[in-house]
Motif scaffolding. Structure first.
Motif, PDB file in Angstrom:
ATOM      1  N   LYS A   1       0.831  -1.217   0.000  1.00 26.30           N
ATOM      2  CA  LYS A   1       0.000   0.000   0.000  1.00 26.30           C
ATOM      3  C   LYS A   1       0.863   1.263   0.000  1.00 26.30           C
ATOM      4  O   LYS A   1       0.572   2.241  -0.689  1.00 26.30           O
ATOM      5  CB  LYS A   1      -0.936  -0.011   1.204  1.00 26.30           C
ATOM      6  CG  LYS A   1      -2.072  -1.022   1.092  1.00 26.30           C
ATOM      7  CD  LYS A   1      -2.992  -0.941   2.295  1.00 26.30           C
ATOM      8  CE  LYS A   1      -4.161  -1.917   2.142  1.00 26.30           C
ATOM      9  NZ  LYS A   1      -5.052  -1.871   3.327  1.00 26.30           N
ATOM     10  N   THR A   2       1.920   1.236   0.793  1.00 24.28           N
ATOM     11  CA  THR A   2       2.817   2.401   0.858  1.00 24.28           C
ATOM     12  C   THR A   2       3.502   2.636  -0.484  1.00 24.28           C
ATOM     13  O   THR A   2       3.636   3.781  -0.939  1.00 24.28           O
ATOM     14  CB  THR A   2       3.880   2.187   1.960  1.00 24.28           C
ATOM     15  OG1 THR A   2       3.233   1.816   3.179  1.00 24.28           O
ATOM     16  CG2 THR A   2       4.679   3.451   2.199  1.00 24.28           C
ATOM     17  N   LEU A   3       3.921   1.549  -1.133  1.00 23.73           N
ATOM     18  CA  LEU A   3       4.588   1.661  -2.436  1.00 23.73           C
ATOM     19  C   LEU A   3       3.624   2.191  -3.494  1.00 23.73           C
ATOM     20  O   LEU A   3       4.012   2.981  -4.368  1.00 23.73           O
ATOM     21  CB  LEU A   3       5.134   0.289  -2.848  1.00 23.73           C
ATOM     22  CG  LEU A   3       6.181   0.246  -3.967  1.00 23.73           C
ATOM     23  CD1 LEU A   3       7.371   1.120  -3.637  1.00 23.73           C
ATOM     24  CD2 LEU A   3       6.635  -1.191  -4.211  1.00 23.73           C
ATOM     25  N   GLU A   4       2.364   1.773  -3.431  1.00 20.90           N
ATOM     26  CA  GLU A   4       1.354   2.272  -4.378  1.00 20.90           C
ATOM     27  C   GLU A   4       1.156   3.786  -4.219  1.00 20.90           C
ATOM     28  O   GLU A   4       1.038   4.515  -5.209  1.00 20.90           O
ATOM     29  CB  GLU A   4       0.026   1.539  -4.168  1.00 20.90           C
ATOM     30  CG  GLU A   4       0.027   0.122  -4.708  1.00 20.90           C
ATOM     31  CD  GLU A   4      -1.250  -0.628  -4.370  1.00 20.90           C
ATOM     32  OE1 GLU A   4      -2.112  -0.054  -3.659  1.00 20.90           O
ATOM     33  OE2 GLU A   4      -1.395  -1.777  -4.818  1.00 20.90           O
ATOM     34  N   LYS A   5       1.122   4.263  -2.965  1.00 17.66           N
ATOM     35  CA  LYS A   5       1.001   5.709  -2.721  1.00 17.66           C
ATOM     36  C   LYS A   5       2.203   6.449  -3.306  1.00 17.66           C
ATOM     37  O   LYS A   5       2.055   7.509  -3.925  1.00 17.66           O
ATOM     38  CB  LYS A   5       0.923   5.976  -1.213  1.00 17.66           C
ATOM     39  CG  LYS A   5      -0.425   5.689  -0.589  1.00 17.66           C
ATOM     40  CD  LYS A   5      -0.407   6.081   0.873  1.00 17.66           C
ATOM     41  CE  LYS A   5      -1.750   5.775   1.538  1.00 17.66           C
ATOM     42  NZ  LYS A   5      -1.727   6.138   2.971  1.00 17.66           N
ATOM     43  N   ALA A   6       3.388   5.883  -3.101  1.00 22.26           N
ATOM     44  CA  ALA A   6       4.613   6.522  -3.610  1.00 22.26           C
ATOM     45  C   ALA A   6       4.567   6.656  -5.129  1.00 22.26           C
ATOM     46  O   ALA A   6       4.898   7.710  -5.683  1.00 22.26           O
ATOM     47  CB  ALA A   6       5.833   5.706  -3.177  1.00 22.26           C
ATOM     48  N   HIS A   7       4.141   5.598  -5.815  1.00 17.35           N
ATOM     49  CA  HIS A   7       4.066   5.626  -7.275  1.00 17.35           C
ATOM     50  C   HIS A   7       3.035   6.654  -7.755  1.00 17.35           C
ATOM     51  O   HIS A   7       3.255   7.336  -8.766  1.00 17.35           O
ATOM     52  CB  HIS A   7       3.716   4.239  -7.822  1.00 17.35           C
ATOM     53  CG  HIS A   7       4.880   3.319  -7.894  1.00 17.35           C
ATOM     54  ND1 HIS A   7       5.966   3.544  -8.708  1.00 17.35           N
ATOM     55  CD2 HIS A   7       5.141   2.148  -7.240  1.00 17.35           C
ATOM     56  CE1 HIS A   7       6.837   2.555  -8.564  1.00 17.35           C
ATOM     57  NE2 HIS A   7       6.363   1.706  -7.673  1.00 17.35           N
ATOM     58  N   THR A   8       1.934   6.760  -7.040  1.00 19.28           N
ATOM     59  CA  THR A   8       0.892   7.731  -7.411  1.00 19.28           C
ATOM     60  C   THR A   8       1.440   9.152  -7.352  1.00 19.28           C
ATOM     61  O   THR A   8       1.249   9.945  -8.289  1.00 19.28           O
ATOM     62  CB  THR A   8      -0.323   7.590  -6.482  1.00 19.28           C
ATOM     63  OG1 THR A   8      -0.823   6.247  -6.552  1.00 19.28           O
ATOM     64  CG2 THR A   8      -1.426   8.558  -6.881  1.00 19.28           C
ATOM     65  N   PHE A   9       2.109   9.479  -6.266  1.00 16.77           N
ATOM     66  CA  PHE A   9       2.687  10.819  -6.128  1.00 16.77           C
ATOM     67  C   PHE A   9       3.779  11.071  -7.173  1.00 16.77           C
ATOM     68  O   PHE A   9       3.888  12.164  -7.725  1.00 16.77           O
ATOM     69  CB  PHE A   9       3.253  11.020  -4.718  1.00 16.77           C
ATOM     70  CG  PHE A   9       2.203  11.267  -3.669  1.00 16.77           C
ATOM     71  CD1 PHE A   9       1.344  12.359  -3.763  1.00 16.77           C
ATOM     72  CD2 PHE A   9       2.057  10.404  -2.586  1.00 16.77           C
ATOM     73  CE1 PHE A   9       0.373  12.590  -2.802  1.00 16.77           C
ATOM     74  CE2 PHE A   9       1.086  10.629  -1.618  1.00 16.77           C
ATOM     75  CZ  PHE A   9       0.234  11.721  -1.731  1.00 16.77           C
ATOM     76  N   PHE A  10       4.582  10.038  -7.443  1.00 15.42           N
ATOM     77  CA  PHE A  10       5.672  10.188  -8.419  1.00 15.42           C
ATOM     78  C   PHE A  10       5.115  10.471  -9.811  1.00 15.42           C
ATOM     79  O   PHE A  10       5.605  11.348 -10.519  1.00 15.42           O
ATOM     80  CB  PHE A  10       6.530   8.916  -8.442  1.00 15.42           C
ATOM     81  CG  PHE A  10       7.763   9.031  -9.300  1.00 15.42           C
ATOM     82  CD1 PHE A  10       8.941   9.542  -8.797  1.00 15.42           C
ATOM     83  CD2 PHE A  10       7.718   8.619 -10.629  1.00 15.42           C
ATOM     84  CE1 PHE A  10      10.070   9.654  -9.599  1.00 15.42           C
ATOM     85  CE2 PHE A  10       8.841   8.728 -11.437  1.00 15.42           C
ATOM     86  CZ  PHE A  10      10.019   9.243 -10.915  1.00 15.42           C
ATOM     87  N   ASN A  11       4.074   9.713 -10.209  1.00 14.13           N
ATOM     88  CA  ASN A  11       3.468   9.904 -11.529  1.00 14.13           C
ATOM     89  C   ASN A  11       2.790  11.262 -11.660  1.00 14.13           C
ATOM     90  O   ASN A  11       2.671  11.799 -12.770  1.00 14.13           O
ATOM     91  CB  ASN A  11       2.452   8.784 -11.812  1.00 14.13           C
ATOM     92  CG  ASN A  11       3.123   7.427 -11.940  1.00 14.13           C
ATOM     93  OD1 ASN A  11       4.285   7.340 -12.320  1.00 14.13           O
ATOM     94  ND2 ASN A  11       2.406   6.369 -11.611  1.00 14.13           N
ATOM     95  N   ASP A  12       2.339  11.816 -10.523  1.00 15.94           N
ATOM     96  CA  ASP A  12       1.700  13.141 -10.539  1.00 15.94           C
ATOM     97  C   ASP A  12       2.708  14.278 -10.458  1.00 15.94           C
ATOM     98  O   ASP A  12       2.325  15.459 -10.437  1.00 15.94           O
ATOM     99  CB  ASP A  12       0.707  13.256  -9.372  1.00 15.94           C
ATOM    100  CG  ASP A  12      -0.503  12.355  -9.561  1.00 15.94           C
ATOM    101  OD1 ASP A  12      -0.733  11.938 -10.715  1.00 15.94           O
ATOM    102  OD2 ASP A  12      -1.193  12.064  -8.576  1.00 15.94           O
ATOM    103  N   GLY A  13       4.005  13.948 -10.360  1.00 16.14           N
ATOM    104  CA  GLY A  13       5.040  14.972 -10.283  1.00 16.14           C
ATOM    105  C   GLY A  13       5.223  15.567  -8.901  1.00 16.14           C
ATOM    106  O   GLY A  13       5.931  16.566  -8.739  1.00 16.14           O
ATOM    107  N   LYS A  14       4.614  14.955  -7.860  1.00 17.94           N
ATOM    108  CA  LYS A  14       4.766  15.451  -6.481  1.00 17.94           C
ATOM    109  C   LYS A  14       5.929  14.684  -5.837  1.00 17.94           C
ATOM    110  O   LYS A  14       5.727  13.727  -5.075  1.00 17.94           O
ATOM    111  CB  LYS A  14       3.473  15.245  -5.703  1.00 17.94           C
ATOM    112  CG  LYS A  14       2.298  16.021  -6.298  1.00 17.94           C
ATOM    113  CD  LYS A  14       1.004  15.723  -5.559  1.00 17.94           C
ATOM    114  CE  LYS A  14      -0.178  16.476  -6.171  1.00 17.94           C
ATOM    115  NZ  LYS A  14      -1.460  16.151  -5.506  1.00 17.94           N
TER     116      LYS A  14
END
Length: 595
Positions: A54-67
């Motif tokens: 779950k933590t890794l999924e959150k990280a990928h989401t933020f990375f793809n959004d440029g945050k």
């Protein structure tokens, strides 16, 4: 004898199923109660796996959004959760790779190197070579950014040895060649790039990467040609093809390099106007991509070649951008330091919670209870499914055999009723006449042809009906077989129906209904004109059948025979049937069913 064996066979199957279920239950219960300590470790491991995911999924989401600041926090949190790291090497190495990429974006190359070194002991434990390749490549980038080209080459070569696929090897060779270009070893770069540029190597896992990597190969080859000189046409051809491959992706970051390549080309082969033109295009691409480092570099080139009055204006922009970049990098370093501290604190809190034995034991007991109920439910469900499979299979076979038997009996009766008399008369004719006589021989051939025609008709009545694009032509062919010198058949509207929209089972039933009506018409031998009209109204197919037979009587016995099979078939497709028994009009029927 067979009827007596069936219940016995059924009982054996049921007993066999019960034995299997008992064996499964025994194994499951043994696993469930084999040891509390082993179960506890397993439980804690699964719990951590879910949290890491779950933590890794959150990280990928933020990375793809440029945050990238939020992405950094969650990637760092993921790698801290991977304790012991041997159990989660994929998540651990992947998180560190992304942390390094973020650090490199902000120019924090020292911290990037320190972070990446932590991943190296676990590269061999990962499930895929891609994790190790990415780690070596990021380390090579890090040394390349800090102008340590020898070490950059060292790690690119380690990545090349690790790579398996041809595509990954080609990409890494292109990176190696780019380092050679930076070292001004243009011939070495050319020797590497020319062979792979002639092969169109595809990325089978991510096809969209194929053109991106090929564009990079051609771009690097163009730079090596420019550096060598005497390759004017080849360099321009490579630049043109590289740009052509990049443009469809609408990626300004990639376009920075493409336009910079043209800038280098027109600097080499002196053309001031085009040199400035492509320097500006590269600058505006960097501006749109928000790549401050590239934007500053392009500004420096524009200042160098522009007029003094314009250079002052560009110099102010250059100074402001450079100061802003330095400030943002300092802020990013401080921010990342705060994030590391926060993540470490979060890690300590997690360890403190894990040491609470009472809570873990309670969770373990709940897990046992849930597992026990699940095993019972699964076992019962398995038993029911096995029983249903056996019952449905047996019933289906029995019904299939009954249908086959009925069909065989019907065909047999039809052959007997329609061919028995003809065959008998033909045999008598052969016995009582001289078949060598021309007239008798011709009669014999006519009789045999009549028997063949009836046999063929019976065969076609029971043959498979094609339901593809040939359906309409086969339907017309079947109808035309009932057309003779004495019987004229008129068709109207069949060509206007969208047969592809009609359900395949309904096509077959319609075919059989018309076949039945025409067969009865021919059997009555009292019709000279038949009309078949088809219409499609409100998603319903309507068929009007009319003939001028004179065999309909007031007792309706013949009518009932003619309509019995037709009515049964219509009901199976939820259709309706109407008929007119007026003797003045002959036989008239219409039926409709939903398409």
């Amino acid at each position: 004898m067979i009827k007596n064996l069936h219940p016995l066979f059924q009982k054996k199957i049921i007993l066999f199923c019960l034995l299997i279920i008992s064996l499964i239950l025994a194994i499951l219960f043994f696993i469930q109660f084999s040891g509390t300590e082993q179960q506890q470790k397993k439980y804690l491991k699964v719990d951590r796996t879910i949290k890491i995911k779950k933590t890794l999924e959150k990280a990928h989401t933020f990375f793809n959004d440029g945050k990238f600041d939020s992405a950094y926090f969650y990637f760092n949190k993921t790698q801290l959760l991977c304790e012991p790291k041997e159990d989660y090497p994929d998540a651990y190495v992947e998180s560190l790779n992304y942390i390094v990429e973020i650090l490199q974006r902000y120019g924090n190359f020292y911290e990037a190197e320190t972070t990446l070194i932590k991943a190296f002991p676990y590269l061999e434990k990962t499930s895929s070579k891609k994790y190790a390749i990415n780690a070596y490549t990021f380390m090579a980038y890090n040394y390349s950014y800090t102008y340590n080209n020898e070490k950059a080459l060292y790690y690119h070569r380690k990545a090349l040895k690790t790579a398996i696929s041809t595509f990954r090897k080609a990409r890494i060779l292109s990176e190696i060649a780019f380092v050679y270009v930076q070292q001004e070893k243009y011939q070495e770069a050319k020797d590497i790039l020319e062979p792979i540029s002639k092969c169109k190597i595809a990325d089978k896992i991510t096809p969209s990467n194929t053109n991106i990597v090929r564009s990079a190969i051609l771009y690097n080859l163009a730079l090596s040609y420019i550096g060598l000189g005497n390759h004017k046409e080849q360099a321009l051809k490579c630049l043109d093809e590289s740009l052509e491959l990049t443009i469809p992706y609408n990626n300004d970051f990639e376009l920075i390099a493409n336009y910079f390549g043209y800038y280098k080309y027109y600097s080499k082969y002196y053309n001031p106007e085009l040199k400035k033109f492509y320097a500006e295009k590269s600058y505006y691409a960097a501006k749109r991509a928000k790549s401050v480092g590239n934007e500053i570099d392009r500004l420096g080139e524009l200042i160098e070649m522009d007029k003094p009055e314009n250079s002052k204006k560009l110099w102010k922009i250059f100074t402001r951008k450079n100061d802003s970049l330095s400030l943002s990098r300092k802020m990013a370093k401080n921010q990342f330091a705060d994030l590391i501290y926060a993540s470490q604190k979060d890690k300590n809190e997690n360890f403190e919670l894990k040491n609470q034995k009472a809570e873990k034991e309670l969770q373990l007991q709940r897990q046992k209870n849930r597992s026990y109920i699940s095993y019972v439910v699964i076992s019962l469900s398995l038993f029911i499914i096995l029983f249903l499979i056996f019952y449905i299979t047996t019933k289906g076979k029995r019904e299939k055999n009954d249908i086959i038997l009925k069909s065989e009996m019907r065909i047999s009766q039809k052959l007997h009723s329609e061919l028995n008399s003809n065959i008998y008369q033909t045999l008598l004719f052969v016995q009582n006449n001289n078949v060598e006589n021309k007239e008798d021989k011709e009669k014999l051939l006519n009789n045999l042809n009549n028997i063949y025609s009836k046999t063929r008709n019976i065969s076609r009545e029971n043959s498979k009906v094609p339901i593809d694009d040939r359906y309409l032509s086969v339907l017309k062919e079947m109808i035309s077989e009932y057309k003779t010198q004495d019987v004229n058949i008129i068709l109207n509207g069949l060509d206007s129906i969208s047969w592809n929209k009609v359900d395949k089972n309904k096509k077959i039933i319609l075919y059989r209904i018309l076949q039945e009506l025409l067969f009865n018409m021919k059997k009555s031998n009292s019709s000279s004109l038949v009309s078949i009209v088809a219409k499609e109204i409100d998603k319903n197919l309507i068929i009007y059948y009319t003939d001028n037979s004179s065999e309909i009587t007031s007792e309706n016995n013949i009518l009932e025979k003619r309509l019995q099979n037709v009515e049964n078939r219509i009901k199976t497709i939820k259709g309706t049937l109407n008929f007119d028994t007026n003797l003045q009009r002959g036989f008239k029927i219409n039926f409709k069913f939903p398409i």
